[in-house]
Design an enzyme around this catalytic site. Structure first.
Site, short mmCIF file in Angstrom:
data_model
loop_
_atom_site.label_atom_id
_atom_site.label_comp_id
_atom_site.label_asym_id
_atom_site.label_seq_id
_atom_site.Cartn_x
_atom_site.Cartn_y
_atom_site.Cartn_z
CD GLU A 13 0.61 6.37 1.62
OE1 GLU A 13 0.71 5.76 0.54
OE2 GLU A 13 0.00 5.89 2.60
CG ASP A 71 -3.38 1.28 -3.89
OD1 ASP A 71 -4.60 0.99 -3.94
OD2 ASP A 71 -2.60 0.76 -3.09
CG LEU A 111 13.61 2.20 -1.07
CD1 LEU A 111 12.88 3.45 -0.64
CD2 LEU A 111 12.64 1.04 -1.23
CE1 TYR A 147 -2.68 5.27 -2.50
CE2 TYR A 147 -0.41 6.08 -2.48
CZ TYR A 147 -1.43 5.34 -1.90
OH TYR A 147 -1.21 4.72 -0.70
CD GLN A 182 4.10 0.86 -9.41
OE1 GLN A 182 4.40 0.11 -10.32
NE2 GLN A 182 2.87 0.92 -8.93
CB THR A 183 8.33 -0.03 -3.09
OG1 THR A 183 8.78 0.82 -4.15
CG2 THR A 183 9.53 -0.70 -2.45
CB CYS A 211 -17.42 -10.08 -3.20
SG CYS A 211 -16.16 -10.11 -4.50
CB CYS A 261 -13.14 -15.49 -1.32
SG CYS A 261 -12.43 -14.80 -2.84
CB CYS A 277 -13.28 -11.54 1.94
SG CYS A 277 -13.53 -9.84 1.37
NE ARG A 297 -1.31 0.93 8.40
CZ ARG A 297 -1.71 -0.19 7.83
NH1 ARG A 297 -1.71 -1.33 8.51
NH2 ARG A 297 -2.14 -0.19 6.58
#
Length: 362
Positions: free
Chosen positions: A49, A150, A92, A132, A54-55, A220, A211, A214, A37
DNA sequence: GACACGTGGGC
DNA sequence: TGCCCAAGTGT
């Protein structure tokens, strides 16, 4: 019901603008500081990305930093040896990601003058870039309002909008993409997409969501009904099949150990390992004969070490580790070679076979 | 649509 | 221990 119809039904009485404002505001204040970032460099976004597929974030951070040090630019990655790239990916998992990434980067260098394409149709053609990743790169690096759906996004939205479709199904992902298309901020699509994922990672977690913290709590539907823990609906996967092997540790007179490269496709493609024979195909007694036929070396089984159990996402290897001695013949195998223990460190090994390192006499 | 494709962490 | 998960894609 058609998706478009379902989308209209779900979006009824939902204040999209309030949602956007609260989500983006929250993300700007609460986002984690992460290496990818630091800036909007499309290459960095792309690498991150792919690694994050999945990691977990904590797992990816050191790999990302190392990878960007070794391959700082598209050109550097394009020119690297595939084995070097796999070595940087070692541990990985999902190694085809690394090979697809390098292939795609080479294509960008050759076909797009080294500029990551900013058009959806173009970037989608690159190997390893699915729906994605396409949306993630285009929204984060190029500020384009494209959905990036995702697991986080499906979980968060299934709760906020009370969607009960099974998120394990591909058709449900499409439904969410259409929902996001309606919802996404055109002012700041990057913060919107990342905010949704960050919310899923930090607040709207799979178990015991926070929550009370949030920013979307008032909107929600799941929270309102107290059913946040019941969502999303996700069908379970079936369990792994066991596959028994004998793993052979064979050293020559110089103390070098025999390793081989796996085929260039399929499980752990192009990684290196100790020779391994499927038990059941071959039993313990006929193993030396089988080995001679495959490798040209006459061996004698010596010491049986522990059995290593390694669990993959879809199968389980049970590898009986056996040391063996060379009693004749000559190595005759396309993809096998003797290496010193020092040299071995340059080869990418799957974790399953790293577990056998400690049984080597050194 | 279903399955192959890795790994490590949490409970 | 076993099962679920974690920023999916290719076939």
């Amino acid at each position: 019901m058609k998706n478009l119809e379902r989308v209209q039904q779900i979006m009824q009485n939902f204040d999209r603008e309030l949602f956007r404002q609260n989500l983006i505001q929250w993300f700007r204040n609460e986002q984690r500081v992460l290496p990818w970032r630091e800036n909007q460099d499309p290459y960095r976004v792309w690498v991150s990305e792919i690694m994050l597929q999945q990691t977990r974030v904590d797992t990816v951070i050191p790999y990302f930093n190392n990878f960007l040090t070794k391959f700082p630019t598209l050109e550097a990655l394009a020119e690297a040896d595939e084995q070097e790239v796999l070595k940087a990916w070692e541990g990985l998992g999902y190694y085809s990601r690394a090979r697809n990434l390098q292939n795609a980067v080479r294509e960008v260098v050759e076909e797009y003058q080294g500029v990551v394409p900013s058009e959806p149709e173009e970037i989608a053609k690159l190997k390893g870039v699915g729906p994605y990743t396409k949306g993630a790169i285009l929204s984060i690096a190029y500020d384009k309002p494209i959905p990036a759906v995702d697991g986080n996004v499906m979980r968060v939205l299934s709760r906020i909008l009370h969607v009960e479709e099974d998120i394990a199904k591909a058709s449900t992902k499409k439904l969410f993409e259409e929902l996001i298309t309606e919802l996404i901020s055109h002012e700041d699509p990057s913060s919107f997409n990342q905010g949704l994922m960050e919310l899923g990672a930090l607040v709207c977690t799979p178990k015991s969501p926070s929550c009370l913290l949030c920013p979307i709590q008032e909107q929600c539907r799941a929270f309102e009904q107290g059913i946040e823990e019941e969502l999303p609906v996700k069908s379970s996967k079936k369990k792994q099949k066991k596959a028994p092997y004998m793993l052979l540790l064979i050293q020559n007179e110089q103390g070098e150990v025999l390793i081989e490269q796996r085929p260039s496709s399929g499980l752990l493609a192009s990684l290196w390992q100790y020779p391994m024979l499927p038990l059941g195909d071959v039993d313990r007694e006929s193993a030396p004969h089988w080995f001679y036929g495959e490798y040209g070396l006459k061996i004698e089984l010596k010491e049986t070490k522990q059995t290593i159990k390694h669990v993959f996402s879809h199968l389980i290897w049970e590898m009986e580790v056996v040391t063996a001695e060379i009693i004749g013949g000559e190595l005759d195998h396309e993809r096998a070679r003797f290496v010193t223990l020092d040299e071995r460190n340059d080869y990418p090994f799957p974790v399953s076979h790293q577990k056998a390192h400690k049984y080597i006499n050194s």
